[in-house]
Design a protein around this motif. Sequence first.
Motif, PDB file in Angstrom:
ATOM      1  N   VAL A  72       0.841  -1.199   0.000  1.00  0.00           N
ATOM      2  CA  VAL A  72       0.000   0.000   0.000  1.00  0.00           C
ATOM      3  C   VAL A  72       0.877   1.250   0.000  1.00  0.00           C
ATOM      4  O   VAL A  72       0.652   2.193  -0.773  1.00  0.00           O
ATOM      5  CB  VAL A  72      -0.942   0.003   1.217  1.00  0.00           C
ATOM      6  N   LYS A  73       1.896   1.260   0.855  1.00  0.00           N
ATOM      7  CA  LYS A  73       2.781   2.420   0.927  1.00  0.00           C
ATOM      8  C   LYS A  73       3.563   2.593  -0.375  1.00  0.00           C
ATOM      9  O   LYS A  73       3.782   3.724  -0.838  1.00  0.00           O
ATOM     10  CB  LYS A  73       3.755   2.289   2.095  1.00  0.00           C
ATOM     11  N   ALA A 115       4.483   5.920  -5.072  1.00  0.00           N
ATOM     12  CA  ALA A 115       4.607   5.998  -6.531  1.00  0.00           C
ATOM     13  C   ALA A 115       3.675   7.041  -7.135  1.00  0.00           C
ATOM     14  O   ALA A 115       3.700   7.270  -8.350  1.00  0.00           O
ATOM     15  CB  ALA A 115       4.323   4.636  -7.152  1.00  0.00           C
ATOM     16  N   GLY A 116       2.847   7.676  -6.284  1.00  0.00           N
ATOM     17  CA  GLY A 116       2.017   8.769  -6.775  1.00  0.00           C
ATOM     18  C   GLY A 116       0.522   8.523  -6.771  1.00  0.00           C
ATOM     19  O   GLY A 116      -0.253   9.402  -7.159  1.00  0.00           O
ATOM     20  N   GLU A 117       0.087   7.344  -6.346  1.00  0.00           N
ATOM     21  CA  GLU A 117      -1.336   7.061  -6.341  1.00  0.00           C
ATOM     22  C   GLU A 117      -1.997   7.626  -5.077  1.00  0.00           C
ATOM     23  O   GLU A 117      -1.369   7.712  -4.023  1.00  0.00           O
ATOM     24  CB  GLU A 117      -1.575   5.551  -6.418  1.00  0.00           C
ATOM     25  N   ASP A 161      -4.963   7.652  -1.997  1.00  0.00           N
ATOM     26  CA  ASP A 161      -5.531   6.609  -1.150  1.00  0.00           C
ATOM     27  C   ASP A 161      -6.780   6.002  -1.795  1.00  0.00           C
ATOM     28  O   ASP A 161      -7.017   4.796  -1.695  1.00  0.00           O
ATOM     29  CB  ASP A 161      -5.833   7.150   0.250  1.00  0.00           C
ATOM     30  N   ARG A 162      -7.565   6.820  -2.473  1.00  0.00           N
ATOM     31  CA  ARG A 162      -8.785   6.324  -3.112  1.00  0.00           C
ATOM     32  C   ARG A 162      -8.470   5.411  -4.302  1.00  0.00           C
ATOM     33  O   ARG A 162      -9.159   4.408  -4.529  1.00  0.00           O
ATOM     34  CB  ARG A 162      -9.658   7.491  -3.563  1.00  0.00           C
ATOM     35  N   MET A 163      -7.437   5.729  -5.054  1.00  0.00           N
ATOM     36  CA  MET A 163      -7.037   4.874  -6.168  1.00  0.00           C
ATOM     37  C   MET A 163      -6.582   3.515  -5.656  1.00  0.00           C
ATOM     38  O   MET A 163      -6.928   2.477  -6.220  1.00  0.00           O
ATOM     39  CB  MET A 163      -5.920   5.550  -6.961  1.00  0.00           C
ATOM     40  N   ILE A 164      -5.808   3.536  -4.586  1.00  0.00           N
ATOM     41  CA  ILE A 164      -5.314   2.279  -4.009  1.00  0.00           C
ATOM     42  C   ILE A 164      -6.477   1.447  -3.489  1.00  0.00           C
ATOM     43  O   ILE A 164      -6.550   0.228  -3.707  1.00  0.00           O
ATOM     44  CB  ILE A 164      -4.311   2.567  -2.876  1.00  0.00           C
ATOM     45  N   ALA A 165      -7.408   2.119  -2.805  1.00  0.00           N
ATOM     46  CA  ALA A 165      -8.568   1.418  -2.257  1.00  0.00           C
ATOM     47  C   ALA A 165      -9.376   0.751  -3.370  1.00  0.00           C
ATOM     48  O   ALA A 165      -9.803  -0.406  -3.255  1.00  0.00           O
ATOM     49  CB  ALA A 165      -9.440   2.392  -1.476  1.00  0.00           C
ATOM     50  N   GLU A 166      -9.563   1.459  -4.472  1.00  0.00           N
ATOM     51  CA  GLU A 166     -10.341   0.914  -5.583  1.00  0.00           C
ATOM     52  C   GLU A 166      -9.647  -0.279  -6.212  1.00  0.00           C
ATOM     53  O   GLU A 166     -10.281  -1.292  -6.523  1.00  0.00           O
ATOM     54  CB  GLU A 166     -10.571   2.008  -6.634  1.00  0.00           C
ATOM     55  N   TRP A 168      -3.445  12.983   0.102  1.00  0.00           N
ATOM     56  CA  TRP A 168      -4.468  12.437   0.990  1.00  0.00           C
ATOM     57  C   TRP A 168      -5.776  13.140   0.664  1.00  0.00           C
ATOM     58  O   TRP A 168      -5.973  14.302   0.989  1.00  0.00           O
ATOM     59  CB  TRP A 168      -4.072  12.683   2.439  1.00  0.00           C
ATOM     60  N   ILE A 169      -6.708  12.441   0.046  1.00  0.00           N
ATOM     61  CA  ILE A 169      -7.953  13.023  -0.444  1.00  0.00           C
ATOM     62  C   ILE A 169      -9.006  13.008   0.654  1.00  0.00           C
ATOM     63  O   ILE A 169      -9.227  11.987   1.297  1.00  0.00           O
ATOM     64  CB  ILE A 169      -8.480  12.246  -1.668  1.00  0.00           C
TER      65      ILE A 169
END
Length: 230
Positions: free
Chosen positions: A187-188, A193-195, A197-202, A228-229
């Motif tokens: 996750v980190k 790498a620029g993503e 939190d919402r992109m990672i969650a999806e 951090w959105i």
Amino acid sequence: MATSGDNFVEPWRKRLHIPAYQVGEAARYAQLSPQTIVAWHKLDGQRVLSEKERGERLSYLQLIELAVVAAFRKAKIPLKEIRAAREYVKRNLGSAHPFAEYQFKRYGKSLFTEYEEEKGSRKLVKANQAGQLAWKEIVGPLLEEFEYEHEGVAIRWHVAGPSSPVIIDPRLSFGTPVVGGVPTWIVKGRFDAGETDRMIAEDFGLDVLAVREALKFEGVLPGQQQKWIH
């Protein structure tokens, strides 16, 4: 997969004894200093943890032992009482890793554990006072961040606290910290790498709050990151 024979051992159980955790990372997980861990393994023959060769990594069971002792110390239980409880369970119940293989509770500064004396009969004893019997009604919970299987082994550690989704479970990703089955270091890495939190969650099918908890565990603070959105 079904199998015949009484000697079958689930593959993940073999990993319980494999040295896999460096002292430094174990210290971070348990919020201790590496020096404290080294001291608890030595203590001149009065150790509170199982034996470990200098420089050797910790196994899952040793990691849980360490985490349990850290929880005891946060609860203001003296090392003398912790040591006495460990020696009693090791000697009388034949456990090499007492604090990982038995669930403990407390009342005041005393430690209690429960074990099956015979089939269908369980006994609650005061482990740090030579196994004195105790009434269940006076014993309160202590180790809320650990989950135990029916045999007693601590099978899951909520490493960032009992309400956190970050866990260490030997059945998942070889015992590395995970959230929703996804290693927190992955996750980190995606976040670095620029993503967002919402992109990672999806991508991983995770809740956004779970992703944020994973990032906090890995040292990422909301106020320090523009990605951090809210």
